[in-house]
Scaffold this active site. Structure first.
Site, PDB file in Angstrom:
ATOM      1  N   ARG A 150       0.855  -1.179   0.000  1.00 24.85           N
ATOM      2  CA  ARG A 150       0.000   0.000   0.000  1.00 24.85           C
ATOM      3  C   ARG A 150       0.893   1.231   0.000  1.00 24.85           C
ATOM      4  NH1 ARG A 150      -2.364  -3.321   4.110  1.00 24.85           N
ATOM      5  NH2 ARG A 150      -4.459  -4.071   3.573  1.00 24.85           N
ATOM      6  N   LYS A 181      -2.693  -1.780   7.624  1.00 24.74           N
ATOM      7  CA  LYS A 181      -3.920  -1.255   8.218  1.00 24.74           C
ATOM      8  C   LYS A 181      -4.142  -1.854   9.599  1.00 24.74           C
ATOM      9  CE  LYS A 181      -6.680  -0.053   4.144  1.00 24.74           C
ATOM     10  NZ  LYS A 181      -7.952  -0.320   3.420  1.00 24.74           N
ATOM     11  N   HIS A 249      -2.110   2.280  -6.072  1.00 24.74           N
ATOM     12  CA  HIS A 249      -2.951   1.126  -5.775  1.00 24.74           C
ATOM     13  C   HIS A 249      -3.172   0.260  -7.009  1.00 24.74           C
ATOM     14  CE1 HIS A 249      -4.695  -0.201  -2.043  1.00 24.74           C
ATOM     15  NE2 HIS A 249      -5.740  -0.698  -2.689  1.00 24.74           N
ATOM     16  N   ARG A 252      -0.610  -2.311  -6.877  1.00 24.88           N
ATOM     17  CA  ARG A 252      -0.968  -3.332  -5.883  1.00 24.88           C
ATOM     18  C   ARG A 252      -1.979  -4.311  -6.490  1.00 24.88           C
ATOM     19  NH1 ARG A 252      -1.414  -4.495  -0.267  1.00 24.88           N
ATOM     20  NH2 ARG A 252      -3.542  -4.892   0.475  1.00 24.88           N
ATOM     21  N   HIS A 275      -4.753  -8.880   3.811  1.00 22.85           N
ATOM     22  CA  HIS A 275      -6.196  -8.775   3.985  1.00 22.85           C
ATOM     23  C   HIS A 275      -6.645  -9.582   5.196  1.00 22.85           C
ATOM     24  CE1 HIS A 275      -6.975  -7.738  -0.539  1.00 22.85           C
ATOM     25  NE2 HIS A 275      -6.600  -6.691   0.171  1.00 22.85           N
ATOM     26  N   TYR A 284     -10.184 -10.507  -6.761  1.00 23.55           N
ATOM     27  CA  TYR A 284      -9.163 -10.789  -7.772  1.00 23.55           C
ATOM     28  C   TYR A 284      -9.466 -12.064  -8.549  1.00 23.55           C
ATOM     29  CZ  TYR A 284      -6.673  -7.029  -5.532  1.00 23.55           C
ATOM     30  OH  TYR A 284      -6.337  -5.797  -5.028  1.00 23.55           O
TER      31      TYR A 284
END
Length: 329
Positions: A150, A181, A249, A252, A275, A284
């Site tokens: 990120r 995150k 992004h 990514r 994630h 994806y």
């Protein structure tokens, strides 16, 4: 209807003066309530007499007219706030917008580069007078695409591990340790090309180095901001001849899509991206299927039927005629 106009104006004064909302927000509320008043006039009801079925019918009409789900949601938000205010004034005993939701919007697929485009961007070299600038931007591109970082994780990287480091790269082990995150740390592998780019940048970084421990700094020795990196990446993609401006992004997304296409291992992609839920990574699989469908459309001789093209007509069958019946004597 004069009473309706007075109520709308009183509410707009409330959000402008008491809630101190921005002029742009008040202007949007004004448009939303003008639409509400128009719908109520057509239905022959006062604003205070609007019922839940009225709202649902108007939502269905907007959807049928082609308004987006997001646009309808914003309008409903404006209407809902108006009726909440009417209730607090004791002018209504129910909110007709309560429990009314906009149509569900489909989630757009993330935008990703093709493999050739990603490589073209990563291998692009500018004829710049500043080799340090080129080495830095090349390293940034390699880490974003090669590690799936990120933008915040990239900006947080320091030159070396320390007690206050948000992230760093262990070149000897080929790993990047980042703070993602929710302040969750994870480690991701760093490929050979990214390590080569990192070594080239570190050799040039000394000319700019100040007291900031950041891995990526500007000419004044200060840590780069996300906005600065976005501008540089967009410029690099333009100079590399890509048709689409590239943002961090997107690299990514490209990383995740290309790893999934090659491995088919969704759980591994989840771990690499950091994630928390596998459902976030499953988007994806849709992107991967889209890629496979494009390959099919381009390669299969009968793929035209998928693209809305009419199939080739079948050859007309020739049925031999029956021999004539003998005439009775």
């Amino acid at each position: 209807m004069t009473d309706d106009a007075a109520l709308v104006q009183a509410y707009l004064n409330h959000v402008r003066v008491e809630k101190r909302l921005a002029d742009r927000t008040v202007a949007l509320y004004t448009l939303d309530l003008e639409k509400l008043s128009s719908q109520a006039r057509e239905a022959g009801v006062a604003l205070k007499a609007v019922q839940n079925p009225h709202i649902r019918r108007w939502v269905a009409q907007m959807h049928g007219a082609g308004r987006t789900a997001r646009g309808i949601a914003l309008i409903l938000s404006g209407w809902r706030g108006f009726y909440v205010w009417l209730g607090r004034q004791g002018l209504i005993d129910h909110n007709p917008v309560q429990d009314v939701r906009a149509p569900k919007a489909g989630k757009p697929l993330p935008k990703a580069l093709g493999v050739d485009e990603a490589v073209q961007l990563a291998t692009h070299h500018e004829d710049a007078d500043d080799p340090a600038l080129e080495a830095r931007d090349a390293c940034i591109t390699e880490l974003l695409y090669g590690c799936g970082l990120r933008i915040g994780e990239l900006v947080g990287l320091d030159v070396a591990a320390s007690g206050s480091a948000r992230g760093w790269i262990d070149a000897q082990d080929g790993e990047a340790h980042v703070l993602g995150k929710g302040s969750k740390r994870r480690s991701v592998p760093v490929g050979r090309q990214a390590l080569t780019a990192l070594a080239a940048w570190l050799a040039q970084r000394a000319a700019w180095a100040g007291e900031d421990p950041a891995l990526f700094i500007g000419a004044r020795g200060q840590r780069l901001t996300p906005q600065h990196i976005r501008v540089r990446l967009k410029r690099r993609s333009r100079l590399a001849g890509l048709a689409t401006p590239v943002h961090p992004h997107m690299l990514r997304h490209s990383f995740a899509s290309h790893v999934l296409q090659s491995s088919g291992d969704l759980r591994a992609v989840q771990e690499l991206l950091g994630h928390a839920s596998i459902s976030t990574t499953q988007v994806y699989t849709r992107l991967d299927f889209q890629h496979l469908a494009q390959v099919y459309d381009a390669a299969h001789p009968r793929a035209g039927t998928r693209s809305g093209q009419a199939p080739e007509p079948l050859p007309k069958m020739v049925v031999p005629s029956a021999p004539p019946k003998p005439r009775p004597k």
